[in-house]
Design an enzyme around this catalytic site. Structure first.
Site, PDB file in Angstrom:
ATOM      1  N   ARG A  20     -13.206   1.031 -10.027  1.00 30.00           N
ATOM      2  CA  ARG A  20     -12.752   0.277  -9.627  1.00 30.00           C
ATOM      3  C   ARG A  20     -14.813  -0.186  -7.755  1.00 30.00           C
ATOM      4  NH1 ARG A  20      -7.488  -1.838  -6.077  1.00 30.00           N
ATOM      5  NH2 ARG A  20      -7.452  -2.012  -8.866  1.00 30.00           N
ATOM      6  N   HIS A  30     -10.031  -7.208 -14.643  1.00 27.04           N
ATOM      7  CA  HIS A  30      -9.423  -5.788 -14.447  1.00 27.04           C
ATOM      8  C   HIS A  30      -8.181  -5.998 -15.626  1.00 27.04           C
ATOM      9  CE1 HIS A  30      -6.831  -3.103 -12.643  1.00 27.04           C
ATOM     10  NE2 HIS A  30      -6.475  -3.489 -11.800  1.00 27.04           N
TER      11      HIS A  30
HETATM   12  C1  NCD Z   1      -5.417  -6.909  -8.079  1.00 23.65           C
HETATM   13  C2  NCD Z   1      -6.495  -6.228  -8.183  1.00 23.65           C
HETATM   14  O1  NCD Z   1      -6.834  -5.297  -7.005  1.00 23.65           O
HETATM   15  O2  NCD Z   1      -7.500  -6.993  -8.127  1.00 23.65           O
HETATM   16  N1  NCD Z   1      -3.888  -5.147  -7.470  1.00 23.65           N
HETATM   17  C3  NCD Z   1      -4.499  -4.796  -8.454  1.00 23.65           C
HETATM   18  O3  NCD Z   1      -4.884  -4.042  -8.989  1.00 23.65           O
HETATM   19  N2  NCD Z   1      -2.672  -4.242  -8.732  1.00 23.65           N
HETATM   20  C4  NCD Z   1      -4.434  -7.676  -6.998  1.00 23.65           C
HETATM   21  C5  NCD Z   1      -4.882  -7.625  -5.616  1.00 23.65           C
HETATM   22  O4  NCD Z   1      -6.092  -7.215  -5.103  1.00 23.65           O
HETATM   23  O5  NCD Z   1      -4.648  -8.755  -5.496  1.00 23.65           O
END
Ligand code: NCD
Length: 306
Positions: free
Chosen positions: A105, A133
């Site tokens: 990430r 994502h």
């Molecule tokens: C999301 C992200 O990181 O994009 N979270 C996740 O992975 N469930 C949503 C967010 O941060 O709002």
């Protein structure tokens, strides 16, 4: 269809048949969350997180362990050589020596694609900037399939920050493989990106509005998102849009009783806690579907299942 050794960078790299195969594999994983398995024994997962995370990182690590594998992690870049100025490329070159698969990430669009091109082991994108994502989209599709029983024929509404919310982009691309109608509901400054609506609009029906109540009565799946404060360049702009939409019991009165409410989480104030107790609320269940989806993805990419 071959998954072994494959990267997961964008949901757009997957056909409907492949998405369905992932969902079938996910179903097989469900009983293993309690029983556990040994199919990934001796294999190592590395999670490299350059942005905060609770669910994505921990569910990947839990998924790996439930299948008998083990995990190493950079959960906080301040504790790694990134703090000394090491590049993402060199970090990837390092960690691929220690792991059979990388989950990454990073705040920059394109970061996961770059890591995948560099690494000799599979790379799974756990969020690349505001762009995509893909594993969230896969678990979201699985949630809809399990909770509604089908994806074809549904009206899906996205509400909130559709510009900077990467989960929105990936899920919209994923839904474009199905016979769906997609409603994008957002303030003017957070409208879904042109390139997303253009591509998705070629494959399914789409509409855009600012008015939640106008779209709500026909909606089968309401996908609520957090305003991405950290990605909005202008703090004043954030002040203007924060709190635009808030889903409360009152909101649900205007909706189908069978409508499900989803959210990738974390939520800030966009869903009132009183909604949690309703049968519409699926965002907690969605997290469990995330665990089983990631078990399936690890098993597939590492060649433990076909
Ligand atoms: C999301 C992200 O990181 O994009 N979270 C996740 O992975 N469930 C949503 C967010 O941060 O709002």
């Amino acid at each position: 269809m071959k998954f072994e050794g494959r990267d997961i960078v964008s949901i757009r790299d997957f056909s409907r048949e492949e998405i369905e195969h992932i969902m079938e594999t996910t179903r097989v994983m469900e009983p293993l969350t309690k029983r556990g398995a040994t199919m990934l024994q001796g294999r190592t997962l590395a999670t490299l997180f350059f942005e905060p995370s609770t669910r994505t990182r921990m569910s990947f690590e839990s998924a790996m362990q439930k299948l008998g594998g083990n995990c190493i992690s950079i959960a906080d870049p301040r504790t790694s050589s990134v703090e000394k100025g090491e590049s993402l490329a060199d970090t990837v070159r390092t960690v691929e020596n220690y792991a059979d698969l990388l989950v990454i990430r990073h705040p920059l669009d394109g970061s996961a694609r770059m890591a995948a091109e560099m690494a000799s082991v599979p790379v799974i994108n756990a969020g690349s900037g505001a762009e995509e994502h893909p594993t969230q989209a896969l678990l979201d599709l699985y949630t809809i399939q399990r909770e509604v029983g089908r994806i074809d024929g549904l009206n899906i509404a996205f509400v909130g920050d559709l510009r900077y919310g990467r989960t929105v982009h990936s899920l919209a691309y994923g839904l474009a493989n199905y016979d769906t109608t997609i409603h994008f509901i957002s303030p003017e400054s957070l409208r879904v990106r042109r390139e997303v609506i253009d591509e998705v609009g070629q494959r399914v029906k789409v509409s855009e509005t600012r008015d939640l109540n106008e779209a709500l009565p026909k909606v089968d799946v309401l996908y609520v998102t957090r305003i991405q404060k950290e990605r909005i360049p202008d703090p004043e702009e954030y002040e203007k849009v924060k709190g635009t939409y808030r889903i409360a019991l009152e909101t649900l009165r205007n909706a189908k009783s069978s409508m499900i409410v989803m959210h990738p989480l974390p939520r800030v104030d966009e869903i009132a806690s009183e909604v949690d107790m309703t049968s519409n609320a699926k965002y907690f269940r969605q997290m469990w579907y995330g665990l089983v989806t990631r078990m399936a993805l690890l098993a597939l990419c590492l060649g433990a299942v076909e």
